[in-house]
Design a protein around this motif. Structure first.
Motif, short mmCIF file in Angstrom:
data_model
loop_
_atom_site.label_atom_id
_atom_site.label_comp_id
_atom_site.label_asym_id
_atom_site.label_seq_id
_atom_site.Cartn_x
_atom_site.Cartn_y
_atom_site.Cartn_z
N GLY A 143 3.08 62.59 20.67
CA GLY A 143 3.26 63.74 19.79
C GLY A 143 4.65 64.34 19.95
O GLY A 143 5.59 63.70 20.41
N ARG A 144 4.76 65.60 19.57
CA ARG A 144 6.06 66.28 19.62
C ARG A 144 6.50 66.51 21.07
O ARG A 144 5.68 66.65 21.97
CB ARG A 144 5.98 67.62 18.89
CG ARG A 144 5.80 67.53 17.39
CD ARG A 144 5.57 68.92 16.82
NE ARG A 144 6.66 69.83 17.17
CZ ARG A 144 6.55 71.16 17.18
NH1 ARG A 144 5.38 71.74 16.90
NH2 ARG A 144 7.59 71.92 17.51
N SER A 145 7.83 66.57 21.23
CA SER A 145 8.40 66.89 22.53
C SER A 145 8.71 68.39 22.57
O SER A 145 9.30 68.94 21.64
CB SER A 145 9.69 66.10 22.75
OG SER A 145 10.35 66.51 23.92
N PHE A 146 8.31 69.06 23.67
CA PHE A 146 8.48 70.50 23.79
C PHE A 146 9.46 70.91 24.90
O PHE A 146 10.40 71.65 24.66
CB PHE A 146 7.13 71.17 24.06
CG PHE A 146 6.14 71.06 22.94
CD1 PHE A 146 6.53 71.19 21.62
CD2 PHE A 146 4.79 70.83 23.22
CE1 PHE A 146 5.60 71.09 20.59
CE2 PHE A 146 3.86 70.73 22.20
CZ PHE A 146 4.28 70.86 20.87
N VAL A 147 9.18 70.44 26.12
CA VAL A 147 9.89 70.92 27.30
C VAL A 147 10.20 69.73 28.21
O VAL A 147 9.40 68.79 28.30
CB VAL A 147 9.04 71.95 28.09
CG1 VAL A 147 9.81 72.46 29.31
CG2 VAL A 147 8.61 73.11 27.21
N ALA A 148 11.35 69.80 28.89
CA ALA A 148 11.68 68.74 29.86
C ALA A 148 12.48 69.34 31.01
O ALA A 148 13.09 70.41 30.87
CB ALA A 148 12.48 67.63 29.20
N LYS A 149 12.45 68.65 32.14
CA LYS A 149 13.33 69.02 33.24
C LYS A 149 13.84 67.76 33.93
O LYS A 149 13.15 66.73 33.94
CB LYS A 149 12.66 69.97 34.22
CG LYS A 149 11.68 69.36 35.20
CD LYS A 149 11.10 70.45 36.09
CE LYS A 149 10.27 69.86 37.23
NZ LYS A 149 11.09 69.32 38.31
N CYS A 150 15.04 67.88 34.47
CA CYS A 150 15.71 66.74 35.08
C CYS A 150 16.43 67.23 36.33
O CYS A 150 17.40 67.99 36.23
CB CYS A 150 16.70 66.14 34.09
SG CYS A 150 17.72 64.82 34.76
N ASP A 151 15.95 66.84 37.49
CA ASP A 151 16.52 67.30 38.75
C ASP A 151 17.04 66.13 39.57
O ASP A 151 16.29 65.18 39.85
CB ASP A 151 15.47 68.04 39.59
CG ASP A 151 15.00 69.33 38.94
OD1 ASP A 151 15.70 69.83 38.04
OD2 ASP A 151 13.93 69.83 39.34
N THR A 152 18.30 66.19 39.94
CA THR A 152 18.87 65.27 40.92
C THR A 152 19.25 66.11 42.13
O THR A 152 20.30 66.76 42.14
CB THR A 152 20.10 64.53 40.36
OG1 THR A 152 19.72 63.83 39.18
CG2 THR A 152 20.64 63.54 41.38
N LEU A 153 18.37 66.16 43.10
CA LEU A 153 18.55 67.01 44.28
C LEU A 153 18.81 66.10 45.48
O LEU A 153 17.87 65.60 46.11
CB LEU A 153 17.30 67.88 44.49
CG LEU A 153 16.90 68.75 43.29
CD1 LEU A 153 15.59 69.47 43.55
CD2 LEU A 153 18.00 69.74 42.95
N TRP A 154 20.07 65.87 45.76
CA TRP A 154 20.48 64.95 46.81
C TRP A 154 21.24 65.70 47.89
O TRP A 154 21.56 66.88 47.75
CB TRP A 154 21.35 63.83 46.23
CG TRP A 154 20.62 62.88 45.33
CD1 TRP A 154 19.29 62.92 44.98
CD2 TRP A 154 21.17 61.76 44.65
NE1 TRP A 154 18.99 61.89 44.13
CE2 TRP A 154 20.13 61.15 43.91
CE3 TRP A 154 22.44 61.20 44.60
CZ2 TRP A 154 20.32 60.03 43.13
CZ3 TRP A 154 22.64 60.07 43.82
CH2 TRP A 154 21.58 59.49 43.09
#
Length: 360
Positions: A143-154
């Motif tokens: 379905g539709r895309s609403f929310v996203a998160k992208c974390d690169t915690l190094w």
């Protein structure tokens, strides 16, 4: 059999050599180049490479090549790619592929005049789970895309930056936004498509470097999806995380430097258990990595198609980086397409200069 060479025999070159070996009789690694002759010879002996050349010019003069793998520090990527394109040789270049948007546009122009093509190493696009996710999204399964998160915690301690080219705008082009988080948010962009605008901050919290050691961005995509992107080198519990909240399911992955299906979860919205069934219909234990991008690269050459990841794809990711820095350093919202040749952030990611520059 295609013929390949590697320029730059530092740490990442081993991943390329391993991918070339895994490709079997599709391609042969025939030569390597490095400014450090001893390191080049040791690498050649370890991987059974028959010849070592002192420079890329000598390599291209002596060898009939199909592809050159560029594994040098970032500031050498574009000059080497241009040299290969002038010789009509394909290029597979490590990240970051260029130091600026202007350099990407120089590559695009050079590629138009060459029989060679440039592909950027964004290997996380090629894990089976990511390929499956993009297909199911395009088919409308989530379905539709609403929310996203992208974390690169190094985490990278002070000793990491003892290498002279690290932590500088001239040599590395940026901090974790440019050289570390790029893999995760490139995967984000490959799933969600074009971004529309960015609001960002970038700070130098702890490391004695020219660049940032943390950045954060709020991103609005063309389809209306809103996302957060965090890039850090100060996080002792290291992780790489992506989360997509769609209309019919949440899709998540948490890994560090490579994922299998086991790192992904799909949580259906009420009444949409079928999306889990579709996701699990194609299980895979393959780890995302250079091997699978090289396979896709060779497949494209065999079929006469442009190898992935194209310079057009790469430009979208590079523009995202430039816009993040521009937003962070100017305190403004930056829109896609805004950073043209008249912008200081077109020629360099540093743009008008980091706010902490005068504090050094």
């Amino acid at each position: 059999m295609r013929r390949a060479a590697i320029v730059g025999t530092g740490g990442i070159a081993s991943a390329h050599a391993e991918a070339l070996r895994a490709a079997g009789d599709r391609v042969e690694l025939v030569a390597v180049v490095d400014v450090d002759a001893e390191r080049a010879s040791a690498f050649a002996e370890e991987w059974g490479v028959p010849r070592v050349h002192p420079t890329s010019t000598a390599l291209l003069d002596a060898e009939a090549l199909d592809v050159v793998h560029v594994c040098t520090p970032p500031r050498h990527h574009v000059p080497l790619a241009l040299e290969c394109l002038a010789a009509d040789v394909h290029v597979l270049v490590e990240k970051p592929p260029a130091m600026s948007l202007s350099e990407i546009d120089v590559l695009i122009a050079a590629e138009r005049a060459s029989a060679g093509r440039v592909a950027t190493v964004f290997q996380h696009r090629f894990g089976p789970a990511a390929v499956r996710l993009r297909r199911l999204v395009s088919e409308g399964a989530f379905g539709r895309s609403f929310v996203a998160k992208c974390d690169t915690l190094w985490y990278r301690g002070d000793a990491y930056f003892d290498v002279p080219w690290r932590g500088t705008w001239d040599s590395e082009g940026g901090g974790p936004t440019m050289g570390h988080g790029i893999h995760q948010f490139d995967l984000l962009l490959s799933v969600l498509g074009p971004w529309r605008e960015i609001r960002a901050v970038a700070v130098r919290q702890a490391r004695d470097v020219q660049t940032e050691d943390v950045s954060m961005a709020l991103v609005t995509f063309a389809d209306g999806t809103v996302a957060s992107v965090v890039n850090s080198l100060l996080s002792p519990r290291e992780t790489s995380q992506l989360r997509f909240d769609f209309e019919h399911a949440t899709v998540e992955v948490e890994h560090l430097y490579g994922y299998t299906d086991a790192h992904w979860t799909v949580t259906p919205a009420p009444g949409h258990d079928d999306v889990v069934t579709r996701w699990r219909a194609e299980p895979s234990g393959i780890v995302s990595g250079h091997r699978w991008q090289l396979a896709a690269f060779l497949d494209a050459l065999d079929s006469g198609e442009t190898p992935p990841v194209t310079l057009a794809d790469t430009r979208q990711t590079t523009e995202f980086i430039a816009a993040l820095y521009a937003s962070a350093f100017t305190g403004t919202v930056v829109e896609a397409g805004q950073l043209g040749p008249d912008s200081p952030f077109y020629a360099t990611m540093e743009g008008i200069g980091a706010p902490w520059a005068n504090a050094r």
